[in-house]
Design a protein around this motif. Structure first.
Motif, PDB file in Angstrom:
ATOM      1  N   THR A 168       1.170  -0.810  -0.149  1.00 35.42           N
ATOM      2  CA  THR A 168       0.270  -0.018   0.165  1.00 35.42           C
ATOM      3  C   THR A 168       0.819   1.129  -0.524  1.00 35.42           C
ATOM      4  O   THR A 168       1.635   1.310  -0.054  1.00 35.42           O
ATOM      5  CB  THR A 168      -0.751   0.018   1.113  1.00 35.42           C
ATOM      6  OG1 THR A 168       0.173   0.576   2.553  1.00 35.42           O
ATOM      7  CG2 THR A 168      -1.546  -1.251   1.222  1.00 35.42           C
ATOM      8  N   THR A 169      -0.169   2.363  -0.043  1.00 37.64           N
ATOM      9  CA  THR A 169       1.015   3.565  -0.354  1.00 37.64           C
ATOM     10  C   THR A 169       1.716   4.110   1.577  1.00 37.64           C
ATOM     11  O   THR A 169       2.524   3.756   1.240  1.00 37.64           O
ATOM     12  CB  THR A 169       0.335   4.907  -0.198  1.00 37.64           C
ATOM     13  OG1 THR A 169      -0.719   4.908  -1.618  1.00 37.64           O
ATOM     14  CG2 THR A 169       0.658   6.441  -0.149  1.00 37.64           C
TER      15      THR A 169
ATOM     16  N   GLU B 249      -2.578   9.390   8.474  1.00 39.68           N
ATOM     17  CA  GLU B 249      -1.809   9.066   7.414  1.00 39.68           C
ATOM     18  C   GLU B 249      -2.421   7.377   7.009  1.00 39.68           C
ATOM     19  O   GLU B 249      -2.828   6.183   6.073  1.00 39.68           O
ATOM     20  CB  GLU B 249      -0.564   8.178   6.289  1.00 39.68           C
ATOM     21  CG  GLU B 249      -0.010  10.047   6.145  1.00 39.68           C
ATOM     22  CD  GLU B 249       1.344   9.900   5.915  1.00 39.68           C
ATOM     23  OE1 GLU B 249       2.106  10.665   4.524  1.00 39.68           O
ATOM     24  OE2 GLU B 249       2.121   9.761   7.053  1.00 39.68           O
TER      25      GLU B 249
ATOM     26  N   THR C 148      -7.047  -2.623  -0.415  1.00 41.53           N
ATOM     27  CA  THR C 148      -5.446  -2.452  -1.260  1.00 41.53           C
ATOM     28  C   THR C 148      -4.885  -3.662  -1.945  1.00 41.53           C
ATOM     29  O   THR C 148      -6.026  -4.280  -2.716  1.00 41.53           O
ATOM     30  CB  THR C 148      -4.228  -2.968   0.059  1.00 41.53           C
ATOM     31  OG1 THR C 148      -4.393  -4.621  -0.278  1.00 41.53           O
ATOM     32  CG2 THR C 148      -4.194  -2.130   0.897  1.00 41.53           C
TER      33      THR C 148
END
Length: 220
Positions: free
Chosen positions: A103-104, A134, A215
């Motif tokens: 994922t990011t 985040e 994700t």
């Protein structure tokens, strides 16, 4: 309430078992008295089936002898032996292998995924998120886990403790049902080894479902 014959049988069994436990450990009655803080005369009467003991005294006796209370009512020789179960399971994790969830804000590479029904799930993690905003909602799942930092710095946030920063070589063991999050607290990439454990046989599947909820999943 116990009738007279039942009480007599219990008292007699206690005496037989106490004597067996004492002899199995090579102890004299005097040594048992010293270890337990109980009167020698009391122990002698118990062994000879002349008196029983209250629950508190039984606990005092077992604590002093470091034995289970069951041993005082069931001779060791009459209890079925526990047979060790050997599953002979084995899985080798090669570099770059595993099930990758990327994922990011983090990437998890689950190891030894060929074994099903594992009670322990090893994960190679790279932490990218630097703020709770985040990261998103704190993670919660069954069991316990150990998190060991191999590079970078990691801030550990939990719902009941102040945040703690882990450096390379530091680790944390925590209750996984407590909300928790791992954040990158340094300038360099933050990586760690995380081992999750639970009595639930499908822990791996549940962990994957949590991390894959938002994700893309890539098999490596």
């Amino acid at each position: 309430m116990q009738d007279h014959d039942e009480l007599a049988n219990t008292t007699s069994r206690l005496g037989v078992c106490l004597k067996a436990a004492r002899r199995a450990r090579g102890l004299t009655l005097k040594q048992v008295a010293e270890r337990t803080g109980m009167a020698l005369s009391t122990l002698s009467k118990v062994e000879n089936g002349q008196m029983s003991l209250t629950y508190d005294k039984l606990l005092q006796l077992t604590a002093g002898l470091k034995i289970e209370i069951a041993e005082l009512f069931e001779p060791a020789g009459s209890r079925p032996e526990r047979r060790e179960v050997i599953t002979a399971r084995r899985s080798i994790s090669r570099a770059g292998q595993g099930h990758l969830v990327d994922t990011t804000f983090y990437s998890y590479r689950y190891q030894c995924t060929d074994l099903v029904g594992k009670q322990m799930v090893p994960i190679l993690a790279e932490i990218r998120a630097r703020t709770l905003e985040e990261f998103g909602a704190l993670l919660r799942h069954a069991g316990e886990e150990y998190f060991y930092v191999t590079s970078g710095r990691v801030a550990v946030h939990t719902e009941f403790y102040e945040p703690a920063v882990l450096e390379v070589g530091d680790g944390i063991y925590l209750d996984s049902s407590m909300g928790h999050a791992y954040l990158n607290a340094g300038e360099e990439p933050a990586r760690a080894i995380c081992v999750c454990t639970s009595e639930e046989p499908d822990l791996y599947q549940k962990l994957r479902s949590i991390s894959e909820a938002e994700t893309r999943s890539v098999d490596a």
